[in-house]
Design a protein around this motif. Structure first.
Motif, PDB file in Angstrom:
ATOM      1  N   CYS A  82      22.898  -6.876  -3.818  1.00 30.70           N
ATOM      2  CA  CYS A  82      22.924  -8.075  -2.969  1.00 30.70           C
ATOM      3  C   CYS A  82      22.065  -9.165  -3.600  1.00 30.70           C
ATOM      4  O   CYS A  82      21.346  -8.928  -4.561  1.00 30.70           O
ATOM      5  N   VAL A  83      22.097 -10.343  -3.001  1.00 31.04           N
ATOM      6  CA  VAL A  83      21.391 -11.504  -3.545  1.00 31.04           C
ATOM      7  C   VAL A  83      19.868 -11.271  -3.594  1.00 31.04           C
ATOM      8  O   VAL A  83      19.224 -11.434  -4.620  1.00 31.04           O
ATOM      9  N   ALA A  84      19.311 -10.904  -2.463  1.00 31.82           N
ATOM     10  CA  ALA A  84      17.878 -10.617  -2.302  1.00 31.82           C
ATOM     11  C   ALA A  84      16.960 -11.767  -2.728  1.00 31.82           C
ATOM     12  O   ALA A  84      17.302 -12.928  -2.528  1.00 31.82           O
ATOM     13  N   CYS A 110      17.368 -15.088  -0.489  1.00 26.43           N
ATOM     14  CA  CYS A 110      17.494 -14.431   0.821  1.00 26.43           C
ATOM     15  C   CYS A 110      16.140 -14.284   1.506  1.00 26.43           C
ATOM     16  O   CYS A 110      15.246 -13.602   1.000  1.00 26.43           O
ATOM     17  N   LEU A 161      15.338 -12.533   3.949  1.00 26.59           N
ATOM     18  CA  LEU A 161      15.061 -11.234   4.559  1.00 26.59           C
ATOM     19  C   LEU A 161      14.676 -10.166   3.535  1.00 26.59           C
ATOM     20  O   LEU A 161      14.365  -9.035   3.897  1.00 26.59           O
ATOM     21  N   ALA A 162      14.695 -10.538   2.258  1.00 30.07           N
ATOM     22  CA  ALA A 162      14.491  -9.531   1.203  1.00 30.07           C
ATOM     23  C   ALA A 162      13.043  -9.061   1.129  1.00 30.07           C
ATOM     24  O   ALA A 162      12.120  -9.862   1.195  1.00 30.07           O
ATOM     25  N   THR A 171      20.091  -2.816  -2.484  1.00 29.68           N
ATOM     26  CA  THR A 171      19.876  -3.978  -1.615  1.00 29.68           C
ATOM     27  C   THR A 171      18.378  -4.235  -1.481  1.00 29.68           C
ATOM     28  O   THR A 171      17.569  -3.306  -1.597  1.00 29.68           O
ATOM     29  N   GLY A 172      18.047  -5.493  -1.218  1.00 30.00           N
ATOM     30  CA  GLY A 172      16.644  -5.878  -1.117  1.00 30.00           C
ATOM     31  C   GLY A 172      16.037  -5.565   0.232  1.00 30.00           C
ATOM     32  O   GLY A 172      14.844  -5.763   0.457  1.00 30.00           O
ATOM     33  N   CYS A 173      16.851  -5.064   1.170  1.00 31.99           N
ATOM     34  CA  CYS A 173      16.357  -4.653   2.487  1.00 31.99           C
ATOM     35  C   CYS A 173      17.429  -3.791   3.138  1.00 31.99           C
ATOM     36  O   CYS A 173      18.542  -3.684   2.613  1.00 31.99           O
ATOM     37  N   ASN A 227      19.384  -4.223   5.485  1.00 30.14           N
ATOM     38  CA  ASN A 227      20.569  -4.850   6.096  1.00 30.14           C
ATOM     39  C   ASN A 227      21.840  -4.430   5.383  1.00 30.14           C
ATOM     40  O   ASN A 227      22.935  -4.548   5.903  1.00 30.14           O
ATOM     41  N   ASN A 228      21.679  -4.002   4.114  1.00 34.14           N
ATOM     42  CA  ASN A 228      22.779  -3.297   3.461  1.00 34.14           C
ATOM     43  C   ASN A 228      23.945  -4.164   2.986  1.00 34.14           C
ATOM     44  O   ASN A 228      25.105  -3.729   2.990  1.00 34.14           O
ATOM     45  N   CYS A 229      23.642  -5.403   2.590  1.00 32.43           N
ATOM     46  CA  CYS A 229      24.721  -6.333   2.236  1.00 32.43           C
ATOM     47  C   CYS A 229      25.565  -5.874   1.051  1.00 32.43           C
ATOM     48  O   CYS A 229      26.716  -6.268   0.920  1.00 32.43           O
TER      49      CYS A 229
HETATM   50 FE1  SF4 Z   1      19.161 -10.241   1.941  1.00 41.84          FE
HETATM   51 FE2  SF4 Z   1      18.779  -7.778   2.799  1.00 41.84          FE
HETATM   52 FE3  SF4 Z   1      21.227  -8.765   2.666  1.00 41.84          FE
HETATM   53 FE4  SF4 Z   1      19.970  -8.197   0.451  1.00 41.84          FE
HETATM   54  S1  SF4 Z   1      20.543  -6.708   2.021  1.00 41.84           S
HETATM   55  S2  SF4 Z   1      21.095 -10.092   0.869  1.00 41.84           S
HETATM   56  S3  SF4 Z   1      17.898  -8.667   0.963  1.00 41.84           S
HETATM   57  S4  SF4 Z   1      19.655  -9.480   3.996  1.00 41.84           S
END
Ligand code: SF4
Ligand code: SRM
Length: 565
Positions: free
Chosen positions: A430-432, A436, A438-439, A473-475, A477-479
């Motif tokens: 993901c972007v992270a 982002c 939320l990362a 993913t950086g958190c 949220n599992n994008c």
């Molecule tokens: Fe952002 Fe978390 Fe989604 Fe990655 S998984 S893009 S860190 S919200």
């Protein structure tokens, strides 16, 4: 109140929606305020429905703080592309906008959309206007509404693909919000009618949370159908599409430390004839609108509504509202949720080139000028571009005569690389950090270098072409759908990740937590011996995710998907 139950303690988001006058809020005024690069707080929420997120440059955060400047506010803009199909003309416009107003990259997302990053407030309107002029839109790519509808992008081996893609487009259009706010704010359209706005499907407070729909044509599950709130699995008989198995309640996001949140795969609840797909989707959405949790946004996806009341209750409510009973599901089989790379011939005698785009970032760097190459291709290409759900790109509908030209452009720009391992080609991130908000940890900017190190282990063990899928993913949220990675890595803190193992190779089984808070060194130390015994002891065609379960390295998830019979 459109809720079946008047809910107490409505969340702040619900109050903002209620008073927003069908998503208008004060976005117009916010855009015109020259004193800040940001929007008014309520508009930050509302602009999501229009396809944009307010962000700030996280890399410059402390420097700007020291200088007592406000954060460098900038916007992400997401473009809706049902099934991920765009024309070369549209590609050229998006490419131009990303250079003119964005950070000179295009992001191909895990849901077959495009994203621009780094757009300043003053450039939002021209960006969105140009997107609309090219017959694309940003409306409802974010917010508590139905998002971009996914569909298998590659028609090879599939006679029914075009028909299913047509249904994906129909669903996408049908569930667009009906408010004229978008046209007034971004496209300078006067409100033509004196009749007040109405939302026949969503009502005035929209859905309790985001809603995602995908369609898949077995044996390919490259859209990860079970990660969606609502999925339609195409069923063929005598090479004709007869309808779809319906699955409900998928969603992967969770919050560390909050046990009421969890990834969940959608359950297969029955079959609908193709003529009734919209009716079924509208009814499912109606149930979620009326019963979904509107006080706690962490518990408000359809998966929670179903788990709170039970799957049986849900199916019963669906049947009552439909006025007919959803039929028993048909057998289906998925083989993989990955992409097949290189040239493939479609059933229409045209050619399709699937290109690995590392983590969906279309950019130029030394020796690898992907953005430039795709622009050159778009200038001569007579077919289309298809975004995959794995952040990759298919150059589609190429005639035999144009194949060579396209390949020459790709080679000239350093894009074709036969040395890539199956692991890298099956990676998503993901972007992270960077954009982002939320990362907790890096993802897109880090996974490539972790794979450089893992590749050494892979090559040492003779696994170059094994398509083990790895997702970061950086958190939680599992994008990038890390819960469905055979190797899943989820950011906990800068440089620290949880490692998950044991997802299936076809997207129908979640992985489970293996070890927590690992540094890079720990990740490599944990994975090296597992990869090495996999190389030695795997059975013919056994996938990595199945192997680690058979060997008892990890237990199967305790949240299997159900298929009702
Ligand atoms: Fe952002 Fe978390 Fe989604 Fe990655 S998984 S893009 S860190 S919200
Ligand atoms: Fe996502 C939020 C990026 C697919 C679950 N997602 C975000 C935000 C908007 C962060 C925010 O809210 O501030 C991220 C923007 C980052 C940026 O800078 O661009 C973001 N999500 C993405 C993308 C771009 C990831 C990518 O690298 O490709 C994907 C865009 C998809 C699209 O085109 O619409 C993306 N997000 C997903 C998926 C995968 C999917 O849908 O198949 C999921 C898991 C499936 C699901 O929905 O459960 C996903 N995103 C989330 C969540 C958790 C939702 C939940 O129910 O808990 C959030 C946070 C939230 O909604 O509060 C989130």
């Amino acid at each position: 109140m459109n809720n079946k139950f008047v809910q107490n303690n409505l969340s702040e988001d619900e109050k903002i929606k209620t008073k927003s006058n069908f998503l208008r809020g004060t976005i117009k005024e916010s855009l015109e305020n020259p004193l800040t690069g940001a929007l008014n707080p309520d508009d930050v929420k509302l602009i999501k429905y229009h396809g944009s997120y307010q962000q700030y440059d996280r890399d410059l955060e402390s420097e700007r703080k020291q200088k007592k400047l406000e954060p460098l506010y900038q916007f992400m803009v997401r473009v809706r592309v049902a099934g991920g199909v765009t024309t070369p003309k549209q590609w050229l416009v998006l490419d131009k906008l990303s250079s003119l107003y964005g950070n000179n990259t295009l992001k191909l997302t895990t849901r077959q959309s495009f994203q621009f990053h780094g757009i300043l407030k003053r450039d939002l309107k021209p960006t969105i206007q140009e997107v609309n002029k090219t017959l694309l839109s940003t409306l409802a790519t974010c917010g508590d509404v139905n998002r971009n509808v996914m569909c298998n992008p590659n028609p090879y081996q599939s006679l029914i693909h075009e028909e299913v893609y047509g249904i994906a487009r129909e669903i996408s259009n049908y569930f667009l919000p009906k408010t004229t706010a978008y046209h007034e704010i971004w496209l300078n359209k006067e409100k033509v009618s004196r009749i007040p706005d109405a939302e026949p499907i969503y009502k005035h407070t929209y859905l309790p949370r985001k809603f995602k729909i995908a369609l898949a044509i077995p044996p390919h599950n490259d859209v990860d159908i079970f990660a969606n709130d609502l999925g339609f699995i195409a069923i063929e008989e005598n090479k004709k599409l007869i309808g779809f198995n319906v699955c409900v309640g998928g969603g992967l996001g969770s919050t560390f430390g909050n046990k009421s949140t969890y990834p969940r795969l959608a359950d297969v609840i029955g079959f609908t004839p193709k003529s009734r797909v919209i009716e079924v989707a509208e009814t499912v959405i109606g149930i979620q609108r009326d019963y979904g949790n509107r006080s706690d946004r962490k518990l408000s996806r359809l998966k929670h509504t179903i788990d709170d009341r039970g799957l049986e209750w849900f199916v019963n409510e669906l049947n009552i509202r439909l006025g007919w009973n959803i039929e028993r599901p048909y057998p289906y089989k998925f083989v993989s949720n990955g992409d097949k790379y290189g040239w493939l011939k479609g059933t229409n005698d045209k050619w399709y080139y699937t290109l690995f785009v590392e983590h969906g970032r279309v950019k130029n760097k030394e020796g690898y000028t992907l953005k430039k190459a795709l622009k050159e291709i778009a200038e001569i290409h007579k077919g289309d571009f298809r975004l995959t759900g794995n952040q990759n790109l298919i150059i589609g509908n190429v005639s035999k005569n144009d194949k060579e030209n396209i390949e020459t452009i790709l080679k000239r720009n350093g894009i074709i690389n036969n040395k890539l391992t199956g692991l890298r080609k099956s990676s998503m991130a993901c972007v992270a950090l960077g954009t982002c908000g939320l990362a907790f940890a890096e993802s897109e900017r880090y996974l490539p270098s972790l794979i450089d190190k893992l590749d050494k282990i892979i090559l040492k063990n003779g696994l170059k072409d094994d398509a083990i899928n790895i997702r970061m993913t950086g958190c939680p949220n599992n994008c990038a759908r890390s819960s469905l990675g055979e190797i899943g890595l989820v950011g906990r803190a800068i440089g620290r990740y949880n490692l998950y193992l044991g997802a299936s190779h076809n997207g129908d089984r979640l992985n489970s937590l293996y070890k927590e808070m690992l540094s890079e060194e720990n990740i490599l130390n944990e994975l090296e011996p597992i990869i090495s015994i996999y190389a030695k002891e795997k059975k013919k065609q056994e996938t990595f995710g199945d192997f680690v379960i058979r060997k008892g390295i990890i237990k199967k998830t305790n949240r299997p998907l159900q298929v009702l019979q």
